[in-house]
Design an enzyme around this catalytic site. Structure first.
Site, mmCIF file in Angstrom:
data_model
loop_
_atom_site.group_PDB
_atom_site.id
_atom_site.type_symbol
_atom_site.label_atom_id
_atom_site.label_comp_id
_atom_site.label_asym_id
_atom_site.label_seq_id
_atom_site.Cartn_x
_atom_site.Cartn_y
_atom_site.Cartn_z
ATOM 1 N N ARG A 132 19.141 9.794 -67.279
ATOM 2 C CA ARG A 132 19.695 8.826 -68.223
ATOM 3 C C ARG A 132 19.004 7.451 -68.161
ATOM 4 N NH1 ARG A 132 25.771 10.115 -66.302
ATOM 5 N NH2 ARG A 132 24.567 10.761 -64.465
ATOM 6 N N LYS A 153 -6.267 -20.280 -52.709
ATOM 7 C CA LYS A 153 -6.234 -18.876 -52.294
ATOM 8 C C LYS A 153 -6.769 -18.744 -50.877
ATOM 9 C CE LYS A 153 -9.125 -15.934 -51.980
ATOM 10 N NZ LYS A 153 -10.289 -15.030 -52.035
ATOM 11 N N ARG A 205 -1.938 -18.847 -53.987
ATOM 12 C CA ARG A 205 -2.116 -17.391 -53.885
ATOM 13 C C ARG A 205 -2.045 -16.930 -52.429
ATOM 14 N NH1 ARG A 205 -7.422 -16.594 -56.929
ATOM 15 N NH2 ARG A 205 -7.135 -14.477 -56.174
ATOM 16 N N ASN A 260 -16.879 -19.668 -53.790
ATOM 17 C CA ASN A 260 -16.672 -18.758 -52.657
ATOM 18 C C ASN A 260 -17.236 -17.359 -52.885
ATOM 19 O OD1 ASN A 260 -14.732 -18.286 -54.655
ATOM 20 N ND2 ASN A 260 -13.324 -17.365 -53.193
HETATM 21 C C1 UD1 Z 1 29.295 11.228 -59.306
HETATM 22 C C2 UD1 Z 1 30.593 11.978 -58.990
HETATM 23 C C3 UD1 Z 1 31.743 11.343 -59.790
HETATM 24 C C4 UD1 Z 1 31.828 9.862 -59.454
HETATM 25 C C5 UD1 Z 1 30.482 9.159 -59.666
HETATM 26 C C6 UD1 Z 1 30.537 7.752 -59.101
HETATM 27 C C7 UD1 Z 1 29.950 14.304 -58.573
HETATM 28 C C8 UD1 Z 1 29.882 15.674 -59.123
HETATM 29 N N1 UD1 Z 1 30.457 13.367 -59.372
HETATM 30 O O1 UD1 Z 1 29.028 11.431 -60.716
HETATM 31 O O2 UD1 Z 1 32.970 11.975 -59.454
HETATM 32 O O3 UD1 Z 1 32.838 9.253 -60.258
HETATM 33 O O4 UD1 Z 1 29.427 9.857 -58.971
HETATM 34 O O5 UD1 Z 1 29.371 7.025 -59.389
HETATM 35 O O6 UD1 Z 1 29.592 14.077 -57.433
HETATM 36 N N2 UD1 Z 1 22.303 13.565 -56.398
HETATM 37 C C9 UD1 Z 1 21.535 14.281 -55.515
HETATM 38 N N3 UD1 Z 1 21.350 15.599 -55.708
HETATM 39 C C10 UD1 Z 1 21.932 16.281 -56.744
HETATM 40 C C11 UD1 Z 1 22.734 15.537 -57.638
HETATM 41 C C12 UD1 Z 1 22.894 14.192 -57.444
HETATM 42 O O7 UD1 Z 1 21.004 13.709 -54.555
HETATM 43 O O8 UD1 Z 1 21.729 17.490 -56.808
HETATM 44 C C13 UD1 Z 1 22.485 12.119 -56.189
HETATM 45 C C14 UD1 Z 1 21.928 11.270 -57.315
HETATM 46 O O9 UD1 Z 1 20.599 10.881 -57.045
HETATM 47 C C15 UD1 Z 1 22.865 10.076 -57.327
HETATM 48 C C16 UD1 Z 1 24.150 10.614 -56.737
HETATM 49 O O10 UD1 Z 1 23.847 11.842 -56.121
HETATM 50 O O11 UD1 Z 1 22.386 9.020 -56.499
HETATM 51 C C17 UD1 Z 1 25.221 10.826 -57.792
HETATM 52 O O12 UD1 Z 1 24.748 11.732 -58.769
HETATM 53 P P1 UD1 Z 1 25.011 11.492 -60.317
HETATM 54 O O13 UD1 Z 1 24.366 12.568 -61.074
HETATM 55 O O14 UD1 Z 1 24.675 10.094 -60.672
HETATM 56 O O15 UD1 Z 1 26.585 11.710 -60.358
HETATM 57 P P2 UD1 Z 1 27.606 11.118 -61.416
HETATM 58 O O16 UD1 Z 1 27.531 11.918 -62.655
HETATM 59 O O17 UD1 Z 1 27.431 9.674 -61.539
HETATM 60 CA CA CA Z 2 26.015 8.181 -60.769
#
Ligand code: UD1
Ligand code: CA
Length: 457
Positions: A16, A351, A333, A386
């Protein structure tokens, strides 16, 4: 004392954001989101921090370096699957585990500490950090029973119309009993709107197994803002900026126009310093007491002493002493070291140059790859030559030397202590101390030249 571990989720691509840059590396007030999160967690004295990386793993590791251990999530199958990747690091351990999303840059250590304390008081197996908001769209909703106890978390995309009315949201920060966390993760399925393994499902599974689940609601929703797109990024930036600026004002710094002042999270400023509008202080910059900075100045990674003034200027990666006057319209710099009481005036570029105490380059100069002693005066328009097109060479100007206006000092060259260089000289060989060097054609006046010219016509 219970061991406290932390898992930071940072493997997502952040579709997004519509960006080439991985989401958690997008900066807020100049620092990547995930680094804000780690730095706040570091204040808690955790035993171990594990960051889950996937998209852009090498870049994320590069930014965070020694601040965390890492576990790789090859495929991004959801937040539960992400936490599972830390099993090798933490699975067998006793203690509490904080799980925090890498995209909530405003979360404060004090709030996480309160969450952990509440979790321990309640002797819960899982405690969710929740917040109340009038705009819950996109967040997981906290579903409570008639008794007010948390039953489960429902993701926005999976929620019924009735559930979407709920304004208490999951902030994405949790505290778990570590053993129970890794046991329960194995039971999470991906039977939902997004086909992902949701971490919040752990809550419902624990609850159904009769385990204690608690919720800690923070007062400050803004702290838990999840950044999924650039609109939220700008909101996070604004909130973080206000927080940073307020901290400095409360500790004795005057910001003439806080909404037009941009200070990085790691910048240090002494009391009675005044920051004028349009100023950006970035990176590891420190500014002493009683300074004046701005308006319209950009300073990154500089260490500045006390009582220094920098107006309408740019400075980077340099040391600047006390009672120095820079600008207006100067450019310092990298790798410069400007001593106390130096003056660098209008349209002067410096610099990789050292300036000793009290030396001056007041107007229209370029001084690069130079060692300038103390008490030196560099006249208007003088430059160090320089660069020969291939290599850079050093110019030395010893203490108390006087460089006349519009001189070229062709490096490598030394102007000795107390020497004079006549205005307009092009100096190509060393000038001995105490000497006067004149390196330009002698002036010839042709008397009555105009008359002769007129006679010819
Ligand atoms: C998530 C929560 C939601 C909460 C919100 C708060 C879940 C399913 N939902 O939604 O309940 O209200 O955060 O901000 O957890 N990530 C990974 N691996 C993955 C998927 C995600 O590392 O496979 C990491 C992303 O990089 C991110 C975080 O987890 O930093 C949250 O993932 P994101 O997809 O943003 O979840 P939300 O839809 O915001
Ligand atoms: Ca999130």
């Amino acid at each position: 004392m219970t061991n406290i571990y932390a898992v930071i989720l940072a493997a997502g691509k952040g579709t997004r954001m519509k960006s080439k840059l991985y989401k958690v590396l997008h900066p807020v007030c100049g620092k990547p989101m995930v680094e804000h999160v780690i730095d706040q967690i570091s204040d808690l004295h955790t035993t171990e921090i594990v960051t889950i990386v996937g998209h852009g793993a090498e870049e994320v590791k590069g930014y965070l370096g020694g601040k965390s251990e890492f576990a790789l999530q090859q495929e991004q199958l959801g937040t539960a699957h992400a936490v599972m990747q830390a099993e090798g690091n933490l699975g067998e351990k006793e203690g509490c585990t904080l799980v925090v999303c890498g995209d909530t840059p405003l979360i404060k250590s004090s709030t996480m500490e309160a969450l952990v304390n509440y979790h321990q008081e309640q002797q819960a197996k899982a405690t969710i950090l929740t917040a109340y908001t009038e705009l819950p769209d996109g967040y997981g909703r906290i579903i409570r029973n008639e008794m007010g106890m948390v039953e489960k978390i429902v993701e926005h995309k999976d929620a019924t119309n009735e559930e979407r009315q709920v304004k208490e949201i999951n902030t994405g920060t949790y505290c778990f009993d570590n053993r129970y966390l890794f046991e329960t993760l194995k039971k999470v399925s991906n039977d939902n709107a997004q086909g992902e393994y949701y971490l919040p499902d752990v809550i419902e599974i624990l609850k159904k197994a009769g385990e204690k689940v608690a919720a800690y609601q923070t007062e400050d929703f803004s702290e838990t803002l999840g950044v999924n797109d650039r609109v939220a990024l700008s909101q996070a930036e604004k909130i973080m900026r206000e927080r940073i600026n307020e901290k400095h004002m409360r500790s004795g710094v005057t910001l003439i126009s806080p909404e037009n002042t941009f200070i990085g999270p790691d910048v240090v400023i002494g009391s009675d310093t005044v920051i004028y509008p349009g100023t950006v202080l970035a990176g590891s910059t420190s500014v002493g007491t009683d300074c004046e900075v701005g308006p319209n100045s950009e300073i990154s990674n500089c260490q500045i002493g006390d009582g220094t003034s920098i107006r309408h200027s740019v400075a980077a990666d340099s040391e600047i002493g006390s009672r120095v006057a820079i600008g207006p319209f100067a450019h310092i710099r990298p790798a410069s070291n400007i001593g106390d009481e130096v003056k660098i005036g209008n349209f002067v570029e410096i610099k990789k140059a050292i300036f000793g105490k009290g030396s001056k380059a007041s107007h229209l100069s370029y001084i690069g790859d130079a060692e300038v002693g103390s008490g030196v005066n560099i006249g208007c328009g003088s430059i160090t030559v320089n660069y020969d097109g291939k290599n850079k060479f050093l110019t030395k100007i010893e203490d108390d030397a006087f460089i006349g206006c519009n001189s070229n000092l062709v490096a490598p060259v030394t102007v000795g202590k107390g020497a004079y260089v006549a205005a307009g000289s092009t100096i190509t060989t060393d000038v001995p101390g105490e000497a006067l060097s004149i390196a330009r054609a002698r002036q010839v006046n042709k008397e009555n030249y105009v008359q002769k010219l007129n006679n010819k016509k």
